[in-house]
Write a protein that holds these residues in place. Structure first.
Motif, short mmCIF file in Angstrom:
data_model
loop_
_atom_site.label_atom_id
_atom_site.label_comp_id
_atom_site.label_asym_id
_atom_site.label_seq_id
_atom_site.Cartn_x
_atom_site.Cartn_y
_atom_site.Cartn_z
N ALA A 11 -7.72 -6.22 14.62
CA ALA A 11 -6.50 -6.72 14.01
C ALA A 11 -6.81 -7.60 12.81
CB ALA A 11 -5.67 -7.48 15.03
N GLN A 12 -7.97 -8.27 12.86
CA GLN A 12 -8.32 -9.20 11.80
C GLN A 12 -9.16 -8.55 10.69
OE1 GLN A 12 -7.53 -12.51 11.41
NE2 GLN A 12 -6.09 -12.25 13.07
N THR A 13 -9.55 -7.29 10.87
CA THR A 13 -10.37 -6.64 9.86
C THR A 13 -9.54 -6.40 8.61
OG1 THR A 13 -11.68 -5.50 11.55
CG2 THR A 13 -11.74 -4.61 9.31
N LYS B 32 -7.93 -12.63 5.09
CA LYS B 32 -8.03 -12.14 6.47
C LYS B 32 -7.50 -10.71 6.58
CE LYS B 32 -6.88 -16.69 8.46
NZ LYS B 32 -5.91 -17.36 9.37
N TYR B 33 -6.62 -10.34 5.65
CA TYR B 33 -5.92 -9.06 5.75
C TYR B 33 -6.20 -8.12 4.59
CZ TYR B 33 -3.60 -11.94 9.18
OH TYR B 33 -3.38 -12.78 10.25
N ILE B 34 -6.58 -8.66 3.44
CA ILE B 34 -6.94 -7.84 2.28
C ILE B 34 -8.34 -8.25 1.83
CG2 ILE B 34 -6.43 -7.32 -0.13
CD1 ILE B 34 -3.50 -7.68 0.44
N LYS B 35 -9.24 -7.29 1.75
CA LYS B 35 -10.64 -7.58 1.42
C LYS B 35 -10.79 -7.87 -0.08
CE LYS B 35 -13.63 -5.15 3.66
NZ LYS B 35 -14.52 -4.01 4.09
N ALA B 36 -10.48 -9.12 -0.44
CA ALA B 36 -10.58 -9.54 -1.84
C ALA B 36 -10.57 -11.07 -1.89
CB ALA B 36 -9.42 -8.99 -2.66
#
Length: 320
Positions: free
Chosen positions: A24-26, A60-64
């Motif tokens: 869920a946190q990936t 936590k939700y968007i890899k940036a």
């Protein structure tokens, strides 16, 4: 053996729950390592605080990595142009509030709100009237009485802000001719309220929080339709005798032509960010109310707000 089996089952259950939480946190993959969040606010202003707090939780939700860029000047016009001329690839967004509508309508700008694309709305924000705690004003009525006898000095953010319009509408409803002084941001306004240059300011809880907790300012009223949950003793402007009700939206916009893949990521991410327990504690403390409006509906929301605002400004004689 039975005890071992139970222990193994419990451990397996914990492992599954941990895996679920991890999944869920990936954060979702994003096409840019760095995303710039632009605001017209000065550091410490409402939109600046909104973006900086949100930027702590978005990764936590968007890899940036999310960075905030303050583009001041022209009552928000420079910030809108910064966005309108940026690539429409999801790498640059702008903090939307009613200010960017008012700026577009009240000024001859190179780019206006119709030249950028609403992405999603996050919150509804409260507008409040405040004064310095050691000053002479205990109620909104005190402020109005001063304005009746000695004009009065009121402060708001930039000329095209909802705060400025709130002050102007309060003037009209109260039948007074107070001088409303505009500022580039909430931080500048606060200084002039604290030093007594201004009788009152109109602002938002996030930009007032530090001075509220320090006991330096007093809230006199809110423009909300009902009293704020966090400040139940603060009356509304309407119940104080002046029929003015206003609420502020807070969201993001991008350059026109955002790819559907980008808007889909944000439509799926914003509800998760708003539901994040850590972030919820932060924005609830700032009296922000979660109000998610997805991309397709946010565009019509902004269009309707713009049309309604333009009609009001024409009716009141502000626009010809």
């Amino acid at each position: 053996m039975r005890h071992l089996a139970i222990a193994a089952a419990v451990a397996a259950g914990i492992s599954v729950c941990s895996a679920d939480r991890a999944a869920a946190q990936t954060p979702v993959d994003y096409p840019h390592k760095v995303v710039t969040l632009v605001t017209h606010s000065s550091p410490g202003g409402g939109s600046d605080v909104f973006l900086r707090e949100m930027a702590k939780h978005l990764p936590k939700y968007i890899k940036a990595t999310f960075v905030v860029e303050n583009v001041q000047g022209g009552s928000g016009a420079r910030a809108i142009s910064r966005l309108a001329t940026a690539p429409a690839d999801g790498s640059v967004f702008y903090a939307t509030t009613p200010t960017y509508i008012y700026t577009s309508l009240l000024s001859k700008t190179q780019h206006g709100y119709k030249d950028v694309e609403p992405l999603a709305n996050f919150f509804t924000d409260s507008e409040v009237v405040y004064t310095r705690a050691d000053g002479p004003f205990k109620t909104l009525k005190d402020v109005i009485e001063k304005a009746q006898s000695a004009r009065g000095r009121w402060g708001a953010a930039n000329p095209a802000s909802l705060e400025r319009q709130a002050a102007e509408q309060l003037k009209k409803a109260a039948g007074v001719n107070a001088a409303v002084v505009s500022h580039e941001g909430g931080g500048d306004l606060m200084i002039n309220v604290l030093n007594g240059t201004l009788d009152i300011g109109v602002g938002e809880i996030p930009e007032l929080r530090a001075q509220l907790e320090a006991g330096k300012i007093r809230l006199l009223a809110t423009f909300d339709p009902q009293r704020m949950e966090a400040f139940p003793n603060v009356p509304t402007v309407k119940e104080s005798g002046y029929p003015v009700v206003l609420e502020k939206f807070r969201g993001l916009a991008g350059p026109r032509g955002l790819p559907p893949a980008i808007t889909k990521i944000w439509d799926e991410t914003v509800p998760k960010v708003l539901a994040d327990p850590d972030y919820r504690k932060v924005y609830s403390a700032e009296s922000l109310v979660a109000n998610f409006i997805p991309h397709d509906k946010y565009q019509s929301f902004v269009t309707n707000f713009g049309s309604t605002t333009e009609a009001f400004l024409k009716e009141s004689g502000v626009l010809k």
